[in-house]
Scaffold this motif. Structure first.
Motif, PDB file in Angstrom:
ATOM      1  N   GLY A 164       0.783  -1.227   0.000  1.00 52.55           N
ATOM      2  CA  GLY A 164       0.000   0.000   0.000  1.00 52.55           C
ATOM      3  C   GLY A 164       0.813   1.273   0.000  1.00 52.55           C
ATOM      4  N   SER A 165       2.121   1.157   0.174  1.00 48.27           N
ATOM      5  CA  SER A 165       2.986   2.332   0.155  1.00 48.27           C
ATOM      6  C   SER A 165       4.375   1.922  -0.307  1.00 48.27           C
ATOM      7  CB  SER A 165       3.061   2.996   1.539  1.00 48.27           C
ATOM      8  OG  SER A 165       3.732   2.158   2.467  1.00 48.27           O
ATOM      9  N   THR A 166       5.158   2.930  -0.675  1.00 49.01           N
ATOM     10  CA  THR A 166       6.548   2.703  -1.066  1.00 49.01           C
ATOM     11  C   THR A 166       7.408   3.733  -0.349  1.00 49.01           C
ATOM     12  OG1 THR A 166       5.962   1.805  -3.247  1.00 49.01           O
ATOM     13  CG2 THR A 166       8.202   2.696  -2.984  1.00 49.01           C
ATOM     14  N   GLU A 167       8.472   3.246   0.292  1.00 48.39           N
ATOM     15  CA  GLU A 167       9.382   4.131   1.009  1.00 48.39           C
ATOM     16  C   GLU A 167      10.708   4.235   0.253  1.00 48.39           C
ATOM     17  OE1 GLU A 167       6.163   3.684   3.123  1.00 48.39           O
ATOM     18  OE2 GLU A 167       7.367   1.875   2.864  1.00 48.39           O
ATOM     19  N   LEU A 168      11.273   5.436   0.213  1.00 48.69           N
ATOM     20  CA  LEU A 168      12.590   5.673  -0.362  1.00 48.69           C
ATOM     21  C   LEU A 168      13.454   6.375   0.671  1.00 48.69           C
ATOM     22  CD1 LEU A 168      10.407   6.313  -2.939  1.00 48.69           C
ATOM     23  CD2 LEU A 168      12.601   6.361  -4.116  1.00 48.69           C
ATOM     24  N   VAL A 169      14.709   5.951   0.764  1.00 51.32           N
ATOM     25  CA  VAL A 169      15.635   6.543   1.721  1.00 51.32           C
ATOM     26  C   VAL A 169      16.985   6.725   1.037  1.00 51.32           C
ATOM     27  CG1 VAL A 169      16.604   6.410   4.042  1.00 51.32           C
ATOM     28  CG2 VAL A 169      14.505   5.150   3.510  1.00 51.32           C
ATOM     29  N   ARG A 170      17.549   7.923   1.168  1.00 49.58           N
ATOM     30  CA  ARG A 170      18.921   8.129   0.721  1.00 49.58           C
ATOM     31  C   ARG A 170      19.833   7.884   1.918  1.00 49.58           C
ATOM     32  NH1 ARG A 170      21.723  12.167  -3.464  1.00 49.58           N
ATOM     33  NH2 ARG A 170      23.889  11.912  -2.763  1.00 49.58           N
TER      34      ARG A 170
END
Length: 355
Positions: A173-179
């Motif tokens: 239900g969601s997508t997380e992005l992290v640098r």
């Protein structure tokens, strides 16, 4: 996951990832600090996953695991509610998890739920029913915590010779992005989280909106464009200076792609976790999937009928991320939130000597 899986890493985590763990457990599954058996449960929008482990000299040793696709978030984007059928599937899966936790005598627990329970109007009633029928009291975590746990679980796979990675976790239900990147002048340190974002699009929500069974090249392009619209602000602010970085993906999408790329007769975590794929290999594998019919995807043992209508939505999310962050290599992680929870709990107890 194998019964003797060891996961390793270097020194401590970034300060921003070491927040206190709030464990919410029912009386039947009470928390007892200092016990040696740990359990981490992740109830996602699509999957229910459990990992039970003990600390070991070189990290931790997995003693039991469970994974089942339950589609808890099915229909939420249209109705705003968790359906009765989804609740029944979740309760059945969580009952199995309860039995495994009790059989392994795990007392140090973290039992989380993510996007479906954040979004559904009847989430509280669902959690009450789960607690009453299984003894599991779910802790609904926010998106920032979800991203942080993914970093903890996957950081061992950041290239030791590189500067960092763009980590992404494609959920239901969601997508997380992290640098994440290492501090300049400290090449041997663990990479720190520099920025993160979460978008309210995952494989279930995207497939329900655009269709997942019969995906044409045109409908696929529309999915990519929709995801790209959400990713663009984060990429504009944090997508510059990508030298010596790579993509790091954790999700059923990337592990499935890796399995198909390797032409595995059946999915094998030992072959997939940590594998590198370059841009041409990713593009070729996605093209293979786009050329398959729904039935062909369903009969593929790395996809199966459970994922056949979701995998191309996941590929569209990946393609949007690849376009926003044009890095030449992707490392595939068959690990994530559960490993992050285990590491965090064991570190709190002083039980983890290496990871």
């Amino acid at each position: 996951m194998n019964d003797d899986t060891r996961l390793r890493d270097g020194p401590g985590l970034a300060e921003e990832l070491q927040r206190p763990v709030a464990v919410d457990t029912a009386p039947e599954l009470s928390r007892t600090p200092g016990t040696s058996v740990y359990a981490a449960l992740d109830l996602g929008t699509n999957n229910c996953r459990l990992l039970i482990a003990c600390p070991s000299d070189d990290g931790f040793r997995v003693v039991d695991s469970f994974s089942r696709i339950i589609r808890l978030g099915e229909g939420i984007s249209a109705t705003g509610r968790i359906s009765e059928a989804a609740i029944e599937r979740a309760v059945a899966a969580l009952s199995v998890c309860r039995d495994k936790i009790e059989a392994r005598k795990a007392k140090r627990l973290r039992l989380i739920a993510t996007e479906a329970c954040r979004a559904a109007s009847n989430a509280d009633r669902f959690r009450d029913r789960v607690a009453a029928e299984t003894g599991i009291a779910l802790e609904v975590i926010d998106r920032e915590t979800e991203a942080a746990l993914a970093v903890i679980g996957c950081s061992p796979l950041v290239d030791a010779r590189g500067r960092g990675a763009i980590l992404f976790d494609i959920g239901g239900g969601s997508t997380e992005l992290v640098r994440i990147e290492r501090d300049p002048g400290e090449p041997n340190t663990e990479p720190r989280s520099k920025a993160w974002m979460s978008i309210p699009l995952g494989v279930v929500t995207l497939a329900e909106h655009f269709g997942g069974r019969d995906v044409t090249r045109e409908s696929y392009r529309r999915m990519v464009a929709e995801v790209a619209r959400h990713v663009a602000p984060f990429a504009a602010e944090h997508g510059r200076d990508l030298r010596d970085m790579h993509l790091l993906g954790t999700s059923g999408t990337v592990t499935t792609l890796a399995g198909i790329h390797l032409n595995l007769a059946r999915y094998d975590r030992r072959r997939v976790d940590g594998i590198w794929m370059n841009g041409a290999e990713i593009t070729t594998t996605i093209d293979r999937l786009l050329a398959m019919s729904y039935q062909e995807r369903a009969s593929n043992h790395c996809i199966s009928v459970d994922r056949a209508d979701l995998v191309l939505a996941g590929c569209a999310i990946l393609d949007a991320i690849r376009s926003a962050f044009p890095l030449p290599r992707l490392r595939v992680a068959d690990r994530g939130l559960r490993e992050g929870m285990l590491v965090e709990m064991m570190r709190e107890d002083g039980a983890l000597r290496a990871f």
